[in-house]
Design a protein around this motif. Structure first.
Motif, PDB file in Angstrom:
ATOM      1  N   GLU B 426       0.546 -36.199  23.608  1.00  0.00           N
ATOM      2  CA  GLU B 426       1.674 -37.070  23.937  1.00  0.00           C
ATOM      3  C   GLU B 426       2.036 -38.012  22.799  1.00  0.00           C
ATOM      4  OE1 GLU B 426      -1.363 -37.321  25.008  1.00  0.00           O
ATOM      5  OE2 GLU B 426      -1.993 -39.407  24.836  1.00  0.00           O
ATOM      6  N   LYS B 427       1.154 -38.104  21.821  1.00  0.00           N
ATOM      7  CA  LYS B 427       1.418 -39.024  20.701  1.00  0.00           C
ATOM      8  C   LYS B 427       2.095 -38.259  19.573  1.00  0.00           C
ATOM      9  CE  LYS B 427      -0.815 -42.643  22.435  1.00  0.00           C
ATOM     10  NZ  LYS B 427      -0.168 -43.943  22.720  1.00  0.00           N
ATOM     11  N   LYS B 428       3.291 -38.653  19.287  1.00  0.00           N
ATOM     12  CA  LYS B 428       4.035 -37.955  18.242  1.00  0.00           C
ATOM     13  C   LYS B 428       3.914 -38.657  16.898  1.00  0.00           C
ATOM     14  CE  LYS B 428       5.371 -35.005  21.175  1.00  0.00           C
ATOM     15  NZ  LYS B 428       4.762 -33.671  21.148  1.00  0.00           N
TER      16      LYS B 428
END
Lengths: 97, 790
Positions: B426-428
């Motif tokens: 979920e961490k871009k």
């Protein structure tokens, strides 16, 4: 603006812009006008074309049927346009580069 | 062939070798012995033959001598005195009467000697059966003066024996005449007056010869001066044949030579062998002359008979020899059996051992020889092996237990290290990848990363001194307290490091230490705060490809002494920058030539990695290290960690909707296309996606406008475009007649160009370009929904 060059029995169509449903009928008329004399070979230069729809494919098929695939060449096709030809499986049949 | 040979046992070999040797020795002795005994026999035979022959000659001479004496004596009487006719006749008669061997006696006078009127005067007494008869020999027909018996002694002036002859019609006996010349002295001068004869029967001689036995079939014979047979076991030969005529008949040159020598009066034991006449047996002959009359005695010795003893000896010795060899064979078999049978048993036992049956009982051996001692050694080996195998089994099972425990330990250790990627899907803002490969089951390397709040990512890489289990346990402590200390809010990295160091120093019975690089990344800004406790300098790969080291050390490795770290350093990761951390297992990987991989090589590899993801960079490094070490055993734990900062994503509304309504006129398509292009540009979409969206919308709506309406009224066509992070949804709702493009037969795109239908291509394009395509007929409306991913 599309340009047409006739050289004896050879017709070269230099097309440009978007070829969508709306302007296909105009294009078709233009090509028909230029093919009235004893044109036996057709080259379509698509250097300036960045979009085609299925209506253009119909024109292509019509021209091929008219002059036979040996006498028909499409050149300078850009990748996104080539994708459409590929989906329609025309790259296998006609001379596209 | 070879296998069969090899299969032959000790017995066979012993028999072959010993038997052959003994047989050869025996044969040599035997042949020599045979030769010697043959020579001895021959020598004896020669002596014997000569003796026998001499004996016979002696006997013959005795017989002849005794006969010859009588006329000799009478001749003296007659010569010395003048007897009357009657007296002489009486003497003659007496001579015949008293000597059985004398057949007849005669005095033949010279012409007109006895009586001047009588030319022939020869009184003759002879045996006629038992009577003694008288007649006077000599007349015109029987002119004895020219007869040999008369003439020859007269000429040679001495007595002589005539050739033997057969008296036919007379006594039917073989005779020989002994003639003695008679002389009378007158006026001191000796002159011949006549011949006194004695006809001698040779019967006595013959009987004597017949009585002679030489071996079994050997015999004696006698021939005259001319070679005529006088005595021979074959009676027909006597008088009738000579030794030479027989030799001719038999075509025997040996016999002729012997005959010649005999006639010459020689004596010998002939070396030549010939076939005797009587039995036609191969024989040798001994001969000697009778000196009285020049006759010759021959004795025939059949070869097989005089060689019989030698041959008997030969056979006897041969049987003894064969018996001896047979006995040797038996002895060899017995000895080799006594050797091989325990060996065979040992062989069976050895096979049992090989199959793992160590309880197999070795048959006891009572003998004290080498085989017995082998047996004892074998038994000892059995017990030793049994013990050894048992020990080995125990050791192995203990080892297996340790190994399985280590395996579990490895799983636990690996479980402590985040190894699931992508770690934070979920961490871009960043991409992270790590790799760890302990040299043994467990190792002392560590890497870790975790969020300490919403935006701050703590990451670390470390290397415990040493390897294996102790290092692994220390690594576990380090990892655990690092996580624990980081949970205390508001601490910076140097405080965390100091707290960790204190803890590790206090509880460090093994005197281990750990190098550690600890960093905290602010994922919103890309700022990094870090502390390096004696660890290899990490690399920073800038987005433009430049590579640099974070070459600051803040304190010595943790666990050595309680001290305080200097303040942490900070730097900023720009969008596309990567931080690359590693342990010395990478830089100090060895190849077969004992060369190190080196930090320089890492930095070289990293130089062109700016456009790669952390996974690709690490993969590249690990592959290169593996190529470099060429299968050399990994000497140290290898750990790598890479974080690429991607920057804070543009803040955009997660989902956007856009609705357009157009009338069913084909001319409206161009404004629709313009609107779509504008929207897509706003949404920063690639031209590829834009073309896709445009093409799909154009094909579907033109289709509806061209074929959807049977009336000429205006109709609304609604286009909904929905945009989110990865997809564009296109929804077209119209009130045209029911048309399901999904069930619509697509254009045949595989047929030849000349058979191509121009219709259906649009729907085919739409289907090919969309990632999802649904159709619904609802409230007399066509609802087409298409999703395009990008």
């Amino acid at each position: 603006m599309n340009k047409y060059e006739r050289n004896g029995k050879l017709l070269t169509c230099i097309l440009s812009g978007k070829i969508d449903t709306l302007n296909t009928s105009v294009l078709e008329n233009e090509i028909n006008e230029n093919m009235i004399e004893d044109i036996t070979s057709v080259v379509i230069d698509m250097q300036e074309v960045d979009y085609i729809s299925s209506s253009f494919l119909r024109i292509v098929i019509k021209i091929v049927k008219a002059v036979s695939k040996e006498n028909f060449v499409i050149k300078n096709v850009n990748p996104s346009v080539m994708k459409v030809f590929k989906i329609a499986n025309l790259t296998e049949i006609i001379n596209i580069g | 062939m070879k296998r069969i040979k090899n299969k032959r046992g000790l017995t066979f070999k012993l028999i072959i070798f010993i038997f052959l040797s003994v047989a050869i020795i025996f044969t040599l002795i035997f042949l020599d012995n045979y030769d010697i005994s043959k020579k001895m026999v021959e020598k004896n035979l020669k002596l014997n033959a000569e003796l026998i022959t001499k004996n016979i000659v002696y006997k013959a001479e005795k017989i002849l001598g005794s006969v010859q004496e009588i006329p000799n004596n009478f001749s003296k009487i007659i010569e010395d005195s003048s007897y009357s006719e009657a007296e002489i006749n009486r003497i003659l008669k007496m001579e015949v009467e008293n000597n059985s061997e004398i057949y007849g006696a005669c005095i033949a006078y010279e012409p007109f000697y006895f009586n001047s009127t009588k030319k022939y005067y020869a009184p003759y007494y002879y045996r006629n059966k038992k009577e003694i008869e008288f007649k006077c020999l000599g007349n015109e027909q029987y002119d004895y003066f020219i007869m040999d018996w008369y003439k020859i002694p007269k000429e040679i002036n001495r007595p002589m024996w005539s050739e033997p002859y057969y008296d036919k019609g007379g006594g039917n006996v073989i005779m020989s005449t002994y003639s003695v010349p008679l002389y009378r002295e007158k006026n001191g001068k000796k002159y011949f007056i006549g011949i006194l004869t004695a006809d001698v029967s040779l019967n006595l001689l013959r009987e004597y010869f017949e009585s002679i036995k030489v071996y079994k079939t050997g015999y004696a014979f006698m021939i005259s001066k001319k070679g005529t047979y006088i005595s021979h076991p074959i009676k027909e030969l006597i008088i009738n044949e000579t030794i030479f005529s027989i030799a001719d008949a038999q075509k025997s040159s040996e016999m002729r030579v012997i005959g010649r020598d005999m006639v010459k009066g020689e004596s010998s034991f002939a070396d030549t062998e010939y076939y005797n006449i009587k039995y036609n047996k191969l024989s040798r002959i001994a001969y000697a002359p009778v000196s009285l009359n020049g006759w010759s005695v021959g004795v025939v010795f059949p070869v097989d008979e005089f060689m019989k003893d030698v041959n008997n000896l030969f056979i006897r010795v041969m049987f003894l020899g064969l018996g001896g060899l047979f006995f040797i064979c038996l002895v060899i078999i017995f000895i080799s059996r006594s050797i091989t049978s325990p060996l065979r048993k040992l062989s069976i036992a050895a096979n049992k051992f090989a199959e793992g049956d160590f309880d197999f009982e070795i048959p006891p051996s009572s003998s004290n020889d080498e085989v017995g001692s082998l047996n004892k050694s074998f038994a000892h080996m059995q017990s030793a092996l049994k013990k050894y195998i048992e020990n080995l089994r125990l050791t192995t099972s203990a080892k297996e237990k340790i190994e399985s425990e280590l395996k579990i330990a490895r799983e636990i250790q690996m479980g402590m290290i985040p190894r699931k990627f992508p770690a934070f899907p979920e961490k871009k803002e960043f991409d992270i990848y790590g790799f760890i490969e302990p040299a043994k089951e467990v190792g002392g390397d560590l890497y870790d990363f975790f969020f300490i709040d919403d935006v701050r990512l703590c990451f670390a890489i470390g290397d415990v001194s040493g390897k294996g289990t102790p290092a692994a346990l220390f690594m576990a402590i380090t990892t655990t307290i690092m996580r624990a200390e980081n949970q205390i809010a508001g601490l910076n990295t140097s405080s965390v490091i100091n707290l960790m160091n204190n803890y590790l120093c206090k509880n460090n019975e093994g005197n281990l230490f750990v190098t550690l690089f600890l960093g905290i990344l602010n994922t919103s800004t890309g700022e990094v705060e870090y502390i390096n406790a004696g660890h290899n300098y990490p690399f920073v790969i800038k987005c433009n490809g430049a590579v640099s080291e974070l070459n600051t050390t803040h304190c010595i490795p943790l666990g050595i002494s309680i001290n305080t770290c200097s303040n942490p350093n900070t730097f900023k990761l720009e969008k596309g920058d990567t931080i690359f951390l590693y342990t010395d297992g990478v830089s100090e990987a060895f190849n077969i030539d004992d060369q190190q991989y080196s930090i320089k090589k890492i930095s070289e590899i990293l130089h062109n990695q700016a456009n790669h993801t952390p996974f690709e960079i690490i993969q590249h490094i690990i592959d290169d290290v593996k190529d470099f070490s060429q299968g050399t055993e990994q000497s140290d734990d290898i750990s790598v960690l890479a974080i690429k900062y991607l920057g804070k994503p543009l803040s955009k509304v997660p989902t956007q909707n856009y609705q357009m309504v157009i009338k069913n006129s084909i001319g409206n398509l161009s404004s629709l296309s313009e609107k779509i292009t504008q929207l897509c540009n706003n949404w920063e979409m690639s031209s590829d996606v834009l073309n896709k969206v445009n093409l799909v919308v154009e094909e579907l709506i033109s289709n509806t406008i061209f074929y959807g309406y049977s009336d000429t009224f205006e109709h609304d066509i609604i286009l909904n475009l929905m945009y989110d992070e990865s997809t564009i949804s296109i929804e077209i709702i119209d009130d045209a007649k029911e048309f399901n493009p999904i069930t619509q037969k697509s254009a045949d795109i595989n047929s030849d160009i000349n058979e191509r239908q121009v219709g259906g291509l649009g729907i085919h394009l739409v289907k090919s370009l969309s990632d999802a395509f649904t159709y619904q007929r609802e409230d007399s409306k066509n609802k087409i929904k298409i999703i395009i991913q990008f």
